[in-house]
Design an enzyme around this catalytic site. Structure first.
Site, PDB file in Angstrom:
ATOM      1  N   HIS A  71       7.355   1.175 -10.839  1.00 17.36           N
ATOM      2  CA  HIS A  71       6.188   0.600  -9.853  1.00 17.36           C
ATOM      3  C   HIS A  71       4.982   1.098 -10.652  1.00 17.36           C
ATOM      4  O   HIS A  71       4.776   2.089 -11.256  1.00 17.36           O
ATOM      5  CB  HIS A  71       6.045   1.376  -8.419  1.00 17.36           C
ATOM      6  CG  HIS A  71       6.296   2.883  -8.682  1.00 17.36           C
ATOM      7  ND1 HIS A  71       7.640   3.186  -8.740  1.00 17.36           N
ATOM      8  CD2 HIS A  71       5.434   3.665  -8.572  1.00 17.36           C
ATOM      9  CE1 HIS A  71       7.522   4.566  -8.698  1.00 17.36           C
ATOM     10  NE2 HIS A  71       6.373   5.069  -8.527  1.00 17.36           N
ATOM     11  N   ARG A 118       0.780  -1.182  -0.033  1.00 17.31           N
ATOM     12  CA  ARG A 118       0.091  -0.021   0.121  1.00 17.31           C
ATOM     13  C   ARG A 118       0.855   1.065  -0.048  1.00 17.31           C
ATOM     14  O   ARG A 118       1.949   1.278   0.820  1.00 17.31           O
ATOM     15  CB  ARG A 118      -1.011   0.214   1.379  1.00 17.31           C
ATOM     16  CG  ARG A 118      -2.047  -1.009   1.042  1.00 17.31           C
ATOM     17  CD  ARG A 118      -3.165  -0.980   2.128  1.00 17.31           C
ATOM     18  NE  ARG A 118      -3.627  -2.350   2.210  1.00 17.31           N
ATOM     19  CZ  ARG A 118      -4.556  -2.614   1.450  1.00 17.31           C
ATOM     20  NH1 ARG A 118      -5.015  -1.657   0.330  1.00 17.31           N
ATOM     21  NH2 ARG A 118      -5.319  -3.804   1.291  1.00 17.31           N
ATOM     22  N   ASP A 119       0.388   2.167  -0.636  1.00 15.16           N
ATOM     23  CA  ASP A 119       1.128   3.507  -0.932  1.00 15.16           C
ATOM     24  C   ASP A 119       1.190   4.035   0.296  1.00 15.16           C
ATOM     25  O   ASP A 119       0.081   4.210   1.121  1.00 15.16           O
ATOM     26  CB  ASP A 119       0.623   4.280  -1.972  1.00 15.16           C
ATOM     27  CG  ASP A 119       1.401   5.454  -2.459  1.00 15.16           C
ATOM     28  OD1 ASP A 119       1.955   5.429  -3.586  1.00 15.16           O
ATOM     29  OD2 ASP A 119       1.727   6.343  -1.649  1.00 15.16           O
ATOM     30  N   ASN A 173       4.415   5.990 -13.841  1.00 10.69           N
ATOM     31  CA  ASN A 173       5.086   7.393 -14.342  1.00 10.69           C
ATOM     32  C   ASN A 173       6.484   6.986 -14.842  1.00 10.69           C
ATOM     33  O   ASN A 173       7.193   6.010 -14.175  1.00 10.69           O
ATOM     34  CB  ASN A 173       4.981   8.283 -12.935  1.00 10.69           C
ATOM     35  CG  ASN A 173       3.719   8.471 -12.765  1.00 10.69           C
ATOM     36  OD1 ASN A 173       2.896   8.928 -13.485  1.00 10.69           O
ATOM     37  ND2 ASN A 173       3.464   8.604 -11.226  1.00 10.69           N
TER      38      ASN A 173
HETATM   39  P1  5GP Z   1       5.791   8.038  -8.267  1.00 12.23           P
HETATM   40  O1  5GP Z   1       5.607   9.576  -8.277  1.00 12.23           O
HETATM   41  O2  5GP Z   1       7.341   7.640  -8.492  1.00 12.23           O
HETATM   42  O3  5GP Z   1       5.135   7.321  -9.506  1.00 12.23           O
HETATM   43  O4  5GP Z   1       5.295   7.360  -6.830  1.00 12.23           O
HETATM   44  C1  5GP Z   1       5.828   6.998  -5.821  1.00 12.23           C
HETATM   45  C2  5GP Z   1       4.853   6.797  -4.759  1.00 12.23           C
HETATM   46  O5  5GP Z   1       5.570   6.050  -3.974  1.00 12.23           O
HETATM   47  C3  5GP Z   1       4.214   7.969  -4.291  1.00 12.23           C
HETATM   48  O6  5GP Z   1       2.923   7.732  -4.516  1.00 12.23           O
HETATM   49  C4  5GP Z   1       4.842   7.732  -2.646  1.00 12.23           C
HETATM   50  O7  5GP Z   1       3.639   8.003  -1.685  1.00 12.23           O
HETATM   51  C5  5GP Z   1       4.933   6.348  -2.582  1.00 12.23           C
HETATM   52  N1  5GP Z   1       6.336   6.184  -1.612  1.00 12.23           N
HETATM   53  C6  5GP Z   1       7.348   6.737  -1.282  1.00 12.23           C
HETATM   54  N2  5GP Z   1       8.061   6.290  -0.484  1.00 12.23           N
HETATM   55  C7  5GP Z   1       7.346   5.287   0.186  1.00 12.23           C
HETATM   56  C8  5GP Z   1       7.523   4.322   1.219  1.00 12.23           C
HETATM   57  O8  5GP Z   1       8.314   4.323   1.801  1.00 12.23           O
HETATM   58  N3  5GP Z   1       6.530   3.399   1.721  1.00 12.23           N
HETATM   59  C9  5GP Z   1       5.582   3.355   0.610  1.00 12.23           C
HETATM   60  N4  5GP Z   1       4.447   2.395   0.985  1.00 12.23           N
HETATM   61  N5  5GP Z   1       5.177   4.268  -0.311  1.00 12.23           N
HETATM   62  C10 5GP Z   1       6.008   5.051  -0.634  1.00 12.23           C
END
Ligand code: 5GP
Length: 120
Positions: A101, A30-31, A88
């Site tokens: 991801h 989960r995010d 992304n």
């Molecule tokens: P991006 O912008 O790279 O597509 O998305 C990165 C996602 O990773 C964001 O939605 C952010 O909230 C999530 N995220 C970043 N650090 C962590 C973490 O340490 N744990 C979890 N579960 N999610 C994370």
């Protein structure tokens, strides 16, 4: 050699995350900052920084992202109403973590794909 991110530590269970699925190819958790009632990140266990870095040998893991997304969506009870899958890439794509991801987002109407202020 690409630099590891926090996602590698989550995959190895060295730091805490709410992991909802894991197998030999992918991990889903989960995010930490959910944008909707369901917001799960599905990640290849192998560190691949961006979609620009994928090779043919990554196809099994990348395909698994989709089948696992469908499985989690069903388990979350959002499959029928619908959801969105997002990957992304780099700065303009809004990528923050450089380990590929897929976002699985749902549980509410998500509106149009891009913000209405976006311009061509
Ligand atoms: P991006 O912008 O790279 O597509 O998305 C990165 C996602 O990773 C964001 O939605 C952010 O909230 C999530 N995220 C970043 N650090 C962590 C973490 O340490 N744990 C979890 N579960 N999610 C994370």
């Amino acid at each position: 050699m690409a630099e590891e991110t926090i996602f590698s530590k989550i995959i190895r269970r060295e730091i805490n995350a709410d992991i909802v699925y894991q197998d030999d190819l992918v991990t889903a958790f989960r995010d930490i900052n959910p944008q909707a009632p369901t917001h799960v990140l599905i990640v290849p266990n192998k560190l691949i920084p961006t979609i620009n870095d994928v090779t043919k040998e990554d196809e099994p893991a990348l395909g698994r992202l989709i089948t696992v997304a469908a499985k989690i969506a069903a388990e979350e009870g959002i499959a029928e109403d619908g959801y969105r899958l997002i990957i992304n890439c780099n700065r303009d794509g809004g990528q923050e973590v450089y380990h590929i991801h897929m976002h699985l987002i749902g549980g509410r109407p998500l509106g149009r794909m891009l913000a209405s202020s976006s311009q061509i």
